[in-house]
Design an enzyme around this catalytic site. Sequence first.
Site, PDB file in Angstrom:
ATOM      1  N   HIS A   1      -4.347  55.809  -8.814  1.00  0.00           N
ATOM      2  CA  HIS A   1      -4.246  57.173  -9.127  1.00  0.00           C
ATOM      3  C   HIS A   1      -5.139  57.347 -10.558  1.00  0.00           C
ATOM      4  CE1 HIS A   1      -1.174  58.483  -5.943  1.00  0.00           C
ATOM      5  NE2 HIS A   1      -2.377  58.457  -5.598  1.00  0.00           N
TER       6      HIS A   1
ATOM      7  N   GLU B   1       2.939  56.434  -1.972  1.00  0.00           N
ATOM      8  CA  GLU B   1       4.074  55.514  -1.860  1.00  0.00           C
ATOM      9  C   GLU B   1       5.299  55.878  -0.768  1.00  0.00           C
ATOM     10  OE1 GLU B   1       5.033  53.099  -5.165  1.00  0.00           O
ATOM     11  OE2 GLU B   1       7.119  52.622  -4.507  1.00  0.00           O
TER      12      GLU B   1
ATOM     13  N   THR C   1       8.742  52.512  -6.614  1.00  0.00           N
ATOM     14  CA  THR C   1       8.509  51.371  -7.683  1.00  0.00           C
ATOM     15  C   THR C   1       8.042  52.093  -9.163  1.00  0.00           C
ATOM     16  OG1 THR C   1       5.942  51.365  -7.174  1.00  0.00           O
ATOM     17  CG2 THR C   1       7.505  49.658  -6.238  1.00  0.00           C
TER      18      THR C   1
HETATM   19  S1  SF4 Z   1       4.117  48.822  -8.041  1.00  0.00           S
HETATM   20 FE1  SF4 Z   1       3.927  48.326 -10.066  1.00  0.00          FE
HETATM   21  S2  SF4 Z   1       2.629  46.457 -10.406  1.00  0.00           S
HETATM   22 FE2  SF4 Z   1       2.403  47.251  -8.387  1.00  0.00          FE
HETATM   23  S3  SF4 Z   1       0.764  48.840  -8.527  1.00  0.00           S
HETATM   24 FE3  SF4 Z   1       2.448  49.979  -8.665  1.00  0.00          FE
HETATM   25  S4  SF4 Z   1       2.685  50.021 -11.117  1.00  0.00           S
HETATM   26 FE4  SF4 Z   1       1.476  48.270 -10.681  1.00  0.00          FE
END
Ligand code: SF4
Length: 317
Positions: free
Chosen positions: A41, A126, A164
Amino acid sequence: MQVKLAKPQGPCAGVDQAIEVVDLALKVYGSPVYVYGWIVHNRHAIEPLAQKGAVFVEEIKHIPRGAKVVLRAHGVAPTVWDEAREKYLDILDATCPLVLKVHLEVKRWARDDYTIIYIAHEGHPEEIGVTGEAPDHVVVVGSVEEAERVVVSNPLKVAYVTQTTLSVDETKEIIQTLKKRFPPIIGPQTSDICYATQYRQDAVKNLAKVSDIIYIVGSQERSSNTNRLFEVAVSCGVPTYFIEDANGLNKDQLKDKNVIGVSSGASTPERILQAVVDKLREFGADDIEELQGIDEDITFASPALKRLRKEAERKRK
Ligand code: SF4
């Protein structure tokens, strides 16, 4: 005038991996290589890839049959995989392994017929990908208020997972609320909030202790982890500005400020941070220092990346 740089900041292992997948795919196969969604992004990260021949599309239907496609770092829903397979696309999956971990948790608990409360920002790629693993089992909750209201079919079979890139502190509160409401609730063994998000938020808290003003560098419009860094800095009570690049700096904001703190999101390229530091030098900063912090030595190599590295090696010989 001093500049203090948060440590760590900038690109994480998942972002580095995703960009390398696109970059190597272009080197090995030539253009066009299609990329489903923004690979990461930040437009400053994707523009150089587009210039080399990557074609960014929002829907699989825009990709010709049999073409090569890279799937974004944020992961995708199984329906996207199905569509891609139906068109015989050669799929290079650049999903971050830490996002894949959440996909696997959802799949497992859905199979066991749990209601899965997914702490996430609705509409983020996500979230769309993870929810897509088991749409009938997943309920998205984005705040303590929503956690207080969420309805589940069987309060004895409830699990939670998280996006995440959330605020560590806010997520803790949401989980506490869920645990109060559903004492048997189960969750992941280790936090779903990734190491990069956690470390960067901790680093901004340290930065706030020594800064008169803070700049957070990244995409306000798209980047979840960068937005959380901004919120953390604001919550520490330091005047904070969100800038996309050096053009966002404003000399007037620096009047009477001795220490300028700078941090950047996990999708912000290092050259963009460097340009910000260079401009601060032009504005009179004469002492640039990186604060003490965690040394990140994490790297990821997905099957797609391993395949590309092998093919690149073969081509070189
Ligand atoms: S989950 Fe964490 S380590 Fe993986 S791309 Fe996203 S910010 Fe980066």
